[in-house]
Scaffold this active site. Sequence first.
Site, PDB file in Angstrom:
ATOM      1  N   ARG A 101     -16.032 -20.112  12.614  1.00 34.67           N
ATOM      2  CA  ARG A 101     -16.245 -20.374  11.265  1.00 34.67           C
ATOM      3  C   ARG A 101     -16.496 -19.060  10.757  1.00 34.67           C
ATOM      4  O   ARG A 101     -17.334 -18.026  11.053  1.00 34.67           O
ATOM      5  CB  ARG A 101     -17.559 -21.186  11.049  1.00 34.67           C
ATOM      6  CG  ARG A 101     -18.071 -21.135   9.535  1.00 34.67           C
ATOM      7  CD  ARG A 101     -19.179 -22.555   9.230  1.00 34.67           C
ATOM      8  NE  ARG A 101     -18.300 -23.513   9.251  1.00 34.67           N
ATOM      9  CZ  ARG A 101     -18.914 -24.562   9.027  1.00 34.67           C
ATOM     10  NH1 ARG A 101     -20.428 -24.574   8.536  1.00 34.67           N
ATOM     11  NH2 ARG A 101     -18.555 -25.867   8.996  1.00 34.67           N
ATOM     12  N   HIS A 129     -10.807 -26.896   6.494  1.00 38.65           N
ATOM     13  CA  HIS A 129     -11.952 -27.274   7.455  1.00 38.65           C
ATOM     14  C   HIS A 129     -11.139 -28.289   8.292  1.00 38.65           C
ATOM     15  O   HIS A 129     -11.527 -29.643   8.192  1.00 38.65           O
ATOM     16  CB  HIS A 129     -13.186 -27.584   6.785  1.00 38.65           C
ATOM     17  CG  HIS A 129     -14.287 -27.761   7.903  1.00 38.65           C
ATOM     18  ND1 HIS A 129     -14.306 -27.875   8.985  1.00 38.65           N
ATOM     19  CD2 HIS A 129     -15.697 -28.086   7.251  1.00 38.65           C
ATOM     20  CE1 HIS A 129     -15.327 -27.932   9.398  1.00 38.65           C
ATOM     21  NE2 HIS A 129     -16.304 -27.988   8.971  1.00 38.65           N
TER      22      HIS A 129
HETATM   23  C1  NCD Z   1     -19.136 -28.781   5.226  1.00 42.10           C
HETATM   24  C2  NCD Z   1     -18.599 -27.365   5.435  1.00 42.10           C
HETATM   25  O1  NCD Z   1     -19.058 -26.656   5.845  1.00 42.10           O
HETATM   26  O2  NCD Z   1     -17.703 -27.212   4.650  1.00 42.10           O
HETATM   27  N1  NCD Z   1     -20.174 -29.203   6.020  1.00 42.10           N
HETATM   28  C3  NCD Z   1     -19.677 -29.506   7.387  1.00 42.10           C
HETATM   29  O3  NCD Z   1     -18.860 -28.908   8.099  1.00 42.10           O
HETATM   30  N2  NCD Z   1     -19.831 -30.955   7.927  1.00 42.10           N
HETATM   31  C4  NCD Z   1     -19.498 -29.271   3.907  1.00 42.10           C
HETATM   32  C5  NCD Z   1     -20.612 -28.391   3.432  1.00 42.10           C
HETATM   33  O4  NCD Z   1     -21.011 -27.564   3.782  1.00 42.10           O
HETATM   34  O5  NCD Z   1     -20.990 -28.736   2.190  1.00 42.10           O
END
Ligand code: NCD
Length: 306
Positions: A101, A129
Amino acid sequence: MRHIMDALDLSPEELDDLICLAKRIIDNPEKYSECCKGKKLATCFYEPSTRTRLSFEAAMLNLGGSVLGFSSADSSSAAKGESVSDTIRVISSYADICAMRHPKEGAPLVASMHSRIPVINAGDGGHNHPTQTLTDLLTINILKGRFDNLKIGFCGDLKFGRTVHSLINAMVRYENVEFVLISPPELRIPDYLRKGTLDANNIKYTEVSDLDSVIGDMDLLYMTRVQRERFFNEEDYIRLKDSFILDAAKMALAREDMLVLHPLPRVNEISTEVDEDPRAVYFKQAQYGVYIRMALIMTLLGIKVD
Ligand code: NCD
């Protein structure tokens, strides 16, 4: 070797296979509990995460593998100025697969170009994502039983919400899917998605800024938080953050079979009173994230059990 940067990297058939495998894992987790023995997953997280990182780690541990990694840029050599391409070159000799990430759009893609192990994009800035999308698809498949003929509302920050972008991209491949895009005018979906995905595929959609008037006619409502970390100024965030709050009164206007999804974390956009409503499935959704990631790790490592 294969990387996953976008949910569209998987064909609809491959997606079906992944969902079937995740369901088989749900039915008989014991059968898969040793299949990644000796394999290591590296989680390289340059941005905060709870569910994505921990569900990846839980997934690998459930498969009998091990995990290593870092959970912030500060605790990695990125703080000393190391590039993602150098980092992944090194991680390639420590682990068998990597979930990454990064706050910059495209950083996991750059990593994949220098990697000797499969790299999975675990969220790149406001862009994509894919593993959240796989989680969302498994949730929809199990709880709704279909991907076709769905009217899906997306509500909140549709500009910066990468989970929204990825899920829209994935859903346009199914028949008769319609979107209702609910956001303040400033937080509408990016133009590349409106033109490149919705208009280009002749998808039916409407853009509105009021939830009450549209909530009564949806199969799914995908809520999102306003993405504070992507705003250029705090004043705009404060002005927009509470644009939508889903509460019991709004749920009373919705259909009895409308499901509420949310990638989480929730801030204010869903009142906690909604949690008890059987249509609120966001915590279940987070749980499904582990199973689909188990299926994805197995698939990318070429491990077959059945
Ligand atoms: C999301 C992200 O990181 O984009 N979270 C996740 O991975 N479940 C949503 C968010 O951060 O709002």
